[in-house]
Motif scaffolding. Structure first.
Motif, PDB file in Angstrom:
ATOM      1  N   ARG A 220      37.805  87.924  -5.500  1.00  0.00           N
ATOM      2  CA  ARG A 220      36.969  87.172  -6.427  1.00  0.00           C
ATOM      3  C   ARG A 220      35.685  86.749  -5.723  1.00  0.00           C
ATOM      4  N   ALA A 224      34.979  79.281  -8.406  1.00  0.00           N
ATOM      5  CA  ALA A 224      35.651  79.031  -9.686  1.00  0.00           C
ATOM      6  C   ALA A 224      36.659  80.134 -10.000  1.00  0.00           C
ATOM      7  N   ARG A 225      36.264  81.377  -9.817  1.00  0.00           N
ATOM      8  CA  ARG A 225      37.173  82.479 -10.129  1.00  0.00           C
ATOM      9  C   ARG A 225      38.340  82.540  -9.148  1.00  0.00           C
ATOM     10  N   THR A 228      40.745  79.680 -10.105  1.00  0.00           N
ATOM     11  CA  THR A 228      41.500  80.031 -11.314  1.00  0.00           C
ATOM     12  C   THR A 228      42.596  81.041 -10.992  1.00  0.00           C
ATOM     13  N   GLN A 229      42.262  82.043 -10.191  1.00  0.00           N
ATOM     14  CA  GLN A 229      43.238  83.067  -9.801  1.00  0.00           C
ATOM     15  C   GLN A 229      44.442  82.436  -9.116  1.00  0.00           C
ATOM     16  N   PHE A 231      45.351  79.230  -8.995  1.00  0.00           N
ATOM     17  CA  PHE A 231      46.041  78.263  -9.852  1.00  0.00           C
ATOM     18  C   PHE A 231      47.089  78.978 -10.702  1.00  0.00           C
ATOM     19  N   HIS A 232      46.724  80.109 -11.281  1.00  0.00           N
ATOM     20  CA  HIS A 232      47.677  80.858 -12.113  1.00  0.00           C
ATOM     21  C   HIS A 232      48.756  81.521 -11.265  1.00  0.00           C
ATOM     22  N   ARG A 235      51.186  78.721 -10.740  1.00  0.00           N
ATOM     23  CA  ARG A 235      51.825  78.358 -12.016  1.00  0.00           C
ATOM     24  C   ARG A 235      52.914  79.362 -12.387  1.00  0.00           C
ATOM     25  N   THR A 327      40.496  75.986  -1.315  1.00  0.00           N
ATOM     26  CA  THR A 327      40.573  76.383  -2.721  1.00  0.00           C
ATOM     27  C   THR A 327      41.874  77.133  -2.994  1.00  0.00           C
ATOM     28  N   SER A 331      44.641  75.079  -5.115  1.00  0.00           N
ATOM     29  CA  SER A 331      44.766  75.640  -6.466  1.00  0.00           C
ATOM     30  C   SER A 331      46.170  76.171  -6.696  1.00  0.00           C
ATOM     31  N   GLY A 335      48.764  74.555  -9.365  1.00  0.00           N
ATOM     32  CA  GLY A 335      49.357  75.379 -10.410  1.00  0.00           C
ATOM     33  C   GLY A 335      50.874  75.302 -10.396  1.00  0.00           C
TER      34      GLY A 335
END
Length: 359
Positions: A220, A224-225, A228-229, A231-232, A235, A327, A331, A335
């Motif tokens: 990435r 931000a990207r 997000t990556q 975090f998911h 999760r 990060t 993240s 998640g």
């Protein structure tokens, strides 16, 4: 003569399946690496197109119109597991190779994968996600993704000896093994490979890690990207832990534990400092000292790792590494800690479906 028969046994037709969504930057290059393989057997490529917001669809259809080996199918959901299942249904061959739209497979990838399938008796073989960055930020991410300090002792990130594994990057499968377990679970938005490989192993199939199968991966390009990556990732790894008991270990628990301790320490430290400020003087609050120790210790760890990285990273990339590591860790941990139970069905161990059924 025996060697010739063995070599011929590894030359089977291959269907490469690719989920594609918003990949205009790398799609043409990724497809070129597939179609230019030095593999002597028959090869087809099935692109499963999601509803991209860029020019991906136009690029994909132009590629398909120029090469009869390429087929395009629609994936209106845009979800990766649904895309792969749809592509497999359209595929014609008994060997399925998954490749992503931003992955670059090397020239001998399919030849080596087929030889490894034949030699090991595995039903899925794969290798390493060889992250390589182009910008300074991406180079920092690539370093973190291939370092135990960034992702732990994950062989398909950091390397290791060939042998049976829980999962591998991408994968070249015996189609029958995918169909025996009912294909990819379309409720998963991340970790779909790990989850299906777990079901394959539960049904008796072997997953084989071959480190020579190195696939170039473009990380990435922004904080931000990347956040997000990861975090998911965290999760959906929690979802797997809920659905498949016994699949969690300390490597997966480290990021959420660190995130929780750092967050709690920061809050306690801030509260202690606020209390001292309200009293205008007085003794230094113990809560502030104890609380702030957690983020300071974590910051020291990140700084130490980043300092060591200056030996092999350009200065501009090394300067971004502390932000990248924090990060990724925070993240992923956030998640995992906030993963809701509603993300996937409650059945803890989905039963294997009959051969030939890919949902």
């Amino acid at each position: 003569m025996g060697e010739t028969r063995e070599q011929n046994a590894t030359i089977e037709p291959i269907s490469v399946v690719m989920p594609v969504l918003n990949e205009e930057m790398y799609l043409a290059q990724s497809v070129e690496h597939i179609l230019s393989q030095d593999y002597p057997g028959e090869l087809e490529l099935v692109l499963a197109l999601g509803p991209s917001r860029d020019n991906t669809t136009e690029i994909a259809r132009r590629i398909a119109s120029a090469d009869p080996r390429v087929t395009v199918v629609d994936n209106p959901t845009g979800k990766i597991p649904a895309a792969i299942n749809t592509a497999i249904k359209a595929a014609r061959h008994a060997v399925i190779a998954r490749v992503d739209g931003h992955a670059l497979i090397p020239p001998g990838y399919l030849r080596l994968a087929m030889a490894t399938l034949a030699r090991t008796g595995a039903v899925n073989v794969g290798g390493m996600m060889a992250a390589e960055g182009e910008t300074p930020f991406q180079r920092a991410v690539a370093y973190a993704m291939t370092s135990p300090f960034g992702v732990g002792a994950s062989r398909f990130h950091t390397g290791g000896q060939p042998g049976p594994a829980d999962t591998v990057y991408l994968g070249v499968f015996r189609r029958a093994a995918i169909e025996q377990v009912g294909g990819y679970d379309e409720e998963y938005l991340r970790a779909e490979d790990w989850e299906m490989n777990h079901r394959i192993r539960q049904s008796g199939g072997m997953i084989w890690f071959e480190p020579q199968l190195r696939v170039t991966y473009r990380p990435r390009a922004t904080v931000a990207r990347l956040g997000t990556q990861y975090f998911h990732y965290g999760r959906w790894r929690r979802v797997i832990a809920r659905q498949h008991s016994g699949t969690i270990n300390l490597r997966y628990l480290a990021p959420p534990a660190v995130t929780a301790v750092v967050a709690a320490g920061t809050l306690a430290g801030a509260a202690g400092l606020a209390a001292r400020a309200a009293r205008v003087g007085g003794p230094w609050p113990l809560a502030a000292t104890a609380g702030l120790a957690a983020p300071l210790l974590y910051g020291g760890f990140v700084a130490t790792v980043s300092a060591r990285a200056t030996r092999c990273l350009p200065p501009r990339a090394a300067a971004r590494l502390p932000l990248v590591l924090a990060t990724m860790h925070m993240s992923w941990g956030a998640g995992f800690l906030t993963s809701p139970r509603r993300l996937v069905h409650a059945d803890p161990e989905p039963p294997a479906r009959p051969p030939g059924h890919v949902h």
